[in-house]
Design an enzyme around this catalytic site. Sequence first.
Site, PDB file in Angstrom:
ATOM      1  N   GLY A  11     -47.807 -27.843  14.068  1.00  0.00           N
ATOM      2  CA  GLY A  11     -48.031 -28.673  12.878  1.00  0.00           C
ATOM      3  C   GLY A  11     -49.227 -29.598  13.090  1.00  0.00           C
ATOM      4  O   GLY A  11     -49.349 -30.196  14.149  1.00  0.00           O
ATOM      5  N   ARG A  72     -49.332 -20.931  13.945  1.00  0.00           N
ATOM      6  CA  ARG A  72     -48.114 -20.630  14.699  1.00  0.00           C
ATOM      7  C   ARG A  72     -48.280 -19.176  15.137  1.00  0.00           C
ATOM      8  O   ARG A  72     -48.827 -18.367  14.399  1.00  0.00           O
ATOM      9  CB  ARG A  72     -46.883 -20.861  13.828  1.00  0.00           C
ATOM     10  N   ASP A 103     -43.874 -30.268  20.617  1.00  0.00           N
ATOM     11  CA  ASP A 103     -43.045 -29.753  21.720  1.00  0.00           C
ATOM     12  C   ASP A 103     -43.105 -28.227  21.848  1.00  0.00           C
ATOM     13  O   ASP A 103     -43.079 -27.703  22.958  1.00  0.00           O
ATOM     14  CB  ASP A 103     -41.603 -30.262  21.623  1.00  0.00           C
ATOM     15  N   THR A 125     -48.369 -34.811  16.892  1.00  0.00           N
ATOM     16  CA  THR A 125     -47.307 -34.534  15.901  1.00  0.00           C
ATOM     17  C   THR A 125     -46.947 -35.820  15.168  1.00  0.00           C
ATOM     18  O   THR A 125     -46.840 -36.873  15.798  1.00  0.00           O
ATOM     19  CB  THR A 125     -46.039 -33.941  16.564  1.00  0.00           C
ATOM     20  N   ASP A 127     -44.149 -36.435  13.915  1.00  0.00           N
ATOM     21  CA  ASP A 127     -42.703 -36.698  14.043  1.00  0.00           C
ATOM     22  C   ASP A 127     -42.336 -37.737  15.108  1.00  0.00           C
ATOM     23  O   ASP A 127     -41.229 -38.260  15.095  1.00  0.00           O
ATOM     24  CB  ASP A 127     -41.951 -35.401  14.363  1.00  0.00           C
ATOM     25  N   ASP A 129     -41.542 -37.121  18.109  1.00  0.00           N
ATOM     26  CA  ASP A 129     -40.293 -36.594  18.678  1.00  0.00           C
ATOM     27  C   ASP A 129     -40.400 -36.174  20.145  1.00  0.00           C
ATOM     28  O   ASP A 129     -39.585 -35.398  20.622  1.00  0.00           O
ATOM     29  CB  ASP A 129     -39.797 -35.404  17.836  1.00  0.00           C
ATOM     30  N   ARG A 171     -37.463 -33.449  11.785  1.00  0.00           N
ATOM     31  CA  ARG A 171     -36.325 -32.525  11.814  1.00  0.00           C
ATOM     32  C   ARG A 171     -35.201 -33.014  12.732  1.00  0.00           C
ATOM     33  O   ARG A 171     -34.045 -32.983  12.385  1.00  0.00           O
ATOM     34  CB  ARG A 171     -36.781 -31.133  12.242  1.00  0.00           C
TER      35      ARG A 171
HETATM   36  P1  ADP Z   1     -45.247 -27.773  17.430  1.00  0.00           P
HETATM   37  O1  ADP Z   1     -46.173 -27.618  18.582  1.00  0.00           O
HETATM   38  O2  ADP Z   1     -45.837 -28.650  16.347  1.00  0.00           O
HETATM   39  O3  ADP Z   1     -43.855 -28.189  17.857  1.00  0.00           O
HETATM   40  P2  ADP Z   1     -44.274 -25.035  16.970  1.00  0.00           P
HETATM   41  O4  ADP Z   1     -42.906 -25.326  17.450  1.00  0.00           O
HETATM   42  O5  ADP Z   1     -44.446 -24.204  15.746  1.00  0.00           O
HETATM   43  O6  ADP Z   1     -45.128 -26.358  16.691  1.00  0.00           O
HETATM   44  O7  ADP Z   1     -45.056 -24.326  18.175  1.00  0.00           O
HETATM   45  C1  ADP Z   1     -46.406 -23.941  18.045  1.00  0.00           C
HETATM   46  C2  ADP Z   1     -46.646 -22.641  18.774  1.00  0.00           C
HETATM   47  O8  ADP Z   1     -46.357 -22.813  20.174  1.00  0.00           O
HETATM   48  C3  ADP Z   1     -45.758 -21.484  18.348  1.00  0.00           C
HETATM   49  O9  ADP Z   1     -46.237 -20.825  17.196  1.00  0.00           O
HETATM   50  C4  ADP Z   1     -45.817 -20.584  19.567  1.00  0.00           C
HETATM   51  O10 ADP Z   1     -47.015 -19.833  19.599  1.00  0.00           O
HETATM   52  C5  ADP Z   1     -45.849 -21.598  20.712  1.00  0.00           C
HETATM   53  N1  ADP Z   1     -44.476 -21.785  21.197  1.00  0.00           N
HETATM   54  C6  ADP Z   1     -43.496 -22.544  20.662  1.00  0.00           C
HETATM   55  N2  ADP Z   1     -42.346 -22.426  21.333  1.00  0.00           N
HETATM   56  C7  ADP Z   1     -42.583 -21.539  22.323  1.00  0.00           C
HETATM   57  C8  ADP Z   1     -41.785 -20.949  23.352  1.00  0.00           C
HETATM   58  N3  ADP Z   1     -40.498 -21.277  23.504  1.00  0.00           N
HETATM   59  N4  ADP Z   1     -42.389 -20.079  24.198  1.00  0.00           N
HETATM   60  C9  ADP Z   1     -43.682 -19.754  24.042  1.00  0.00           C
HETATM   61  N5  ADP Z   1     -44.483 -20.247  23.102  1.00  0.00           N
HETATM   62  C10 ADP Z   1     -43.953 -21.137  22.232  1.00  0.00           C
END
Ligand code: ADP
Length: 319
Positions: A11, A72, A103, A125, A127, A129, A171
């Site tokens: 995000g 993503r 995260d 982020t 958030d 969080d 969230r």
């Molecule tokens: P944010 O970083 O804002 O929390 P996301 O949770 O959508 O956003 O994570 C961003 C990207 O990081 C995902 O689209 C994916 O490519 C990678 N990612 C997230 N979680 C994992 C995971 N458990 N293992 C590997 N890559 C991950």
Amino acid sequence: MKKIAVLTSGGDAPGMNAAVRAVVRMALHNGLEVMGVKRGYAGLISGELFKMDRSSVSDIIHRGGTILRTARCEEFRTEEGRKKAANILKAYGVDALVVIGGDGSFTGAKLLSKLGVKTIGLPGTIDNDLAYTDYTIGFDTALNTVVDAINKLRDTSTSHERVSVIEVMGRHCGDLALYAGIAGGAEAIVVPEKEFDRDELCKTILEGKTTGKMHNLVMLAEGVGGAEELAKYIEEVTGLETRATILGHIQRGGSPSVFDVVLSSKMGARAVELLLEGKTSRVVGIKDNQIMDEDIDEALAMERKFDDKLYEIATALSY
Ligand code: ADP
């Protein structure tokens, strides 16, 4: 350490551009080469890398969004996808990667580091969080956006003597609702971290009415959800006209606040310093007003603490 790369992932958050600028300029200042990666891990896997110089980050310090774009990427969740990414970095001669994201992005960076890639994470982020840091890049700006919206909603809620339920992002973390609630003088704050009794809320709203309250603002975190449903319930029980407003993606946009730009600049600079000191698999944060860093595994394992004291203050000040 000769060449580093930087990407933004997950995000978006206001201040990401200022963080990218800080990473690029600090790296160049120290004689490093810098590559930008477009569209987060998706662009890394597809090899969307380009050389960045001082002018690549001119005129972006004050801009919302991210010039590197963000995405993503499902493929990055697989070992195969991450191996591809590691090979791309090797092919471009990149020694280390700075990841700006939340995260999820940090989890990705952690797993990439297990494949031998040097990584540093910057918390981007709205958030707020991430447990290891007091503040994340973008939180303060989003907060200001929310408070601006609350103030506008208060005007119209007062005119019509309405109840306003305002749903904000977060969230699993109620920080946006909590801080915006206290700064916007909300009558109630509903967050995932705290038990909530809607009948008790209705009772408080009616009591407020007897003491001459012209409006009622209820802050609701996305993680609890159901703004429309809650508004309907309040209206049914109290007999007071109630409206729900879901602020949505406007919370992610706009120019970063001064706080976020300064935070991004400090964190971006620190990321490069850490790499020059030979440190890796770390994430940068701010604790007690000091820029700090933490091991990425430990940072992700930490449990976020909700600010109960601030919640108590907000409750005490609301009536
Ligand atoms: P944010 O970083 O804002 O929390 P996301 O949770 O959508 O956003 O994570 C961003 C990207 O990081 C995902 O689209 C994916 O490519 C990678 N990612 C997230 N979680 C994992 C995971 N458990 N293992 C590997 N890559 C991950």
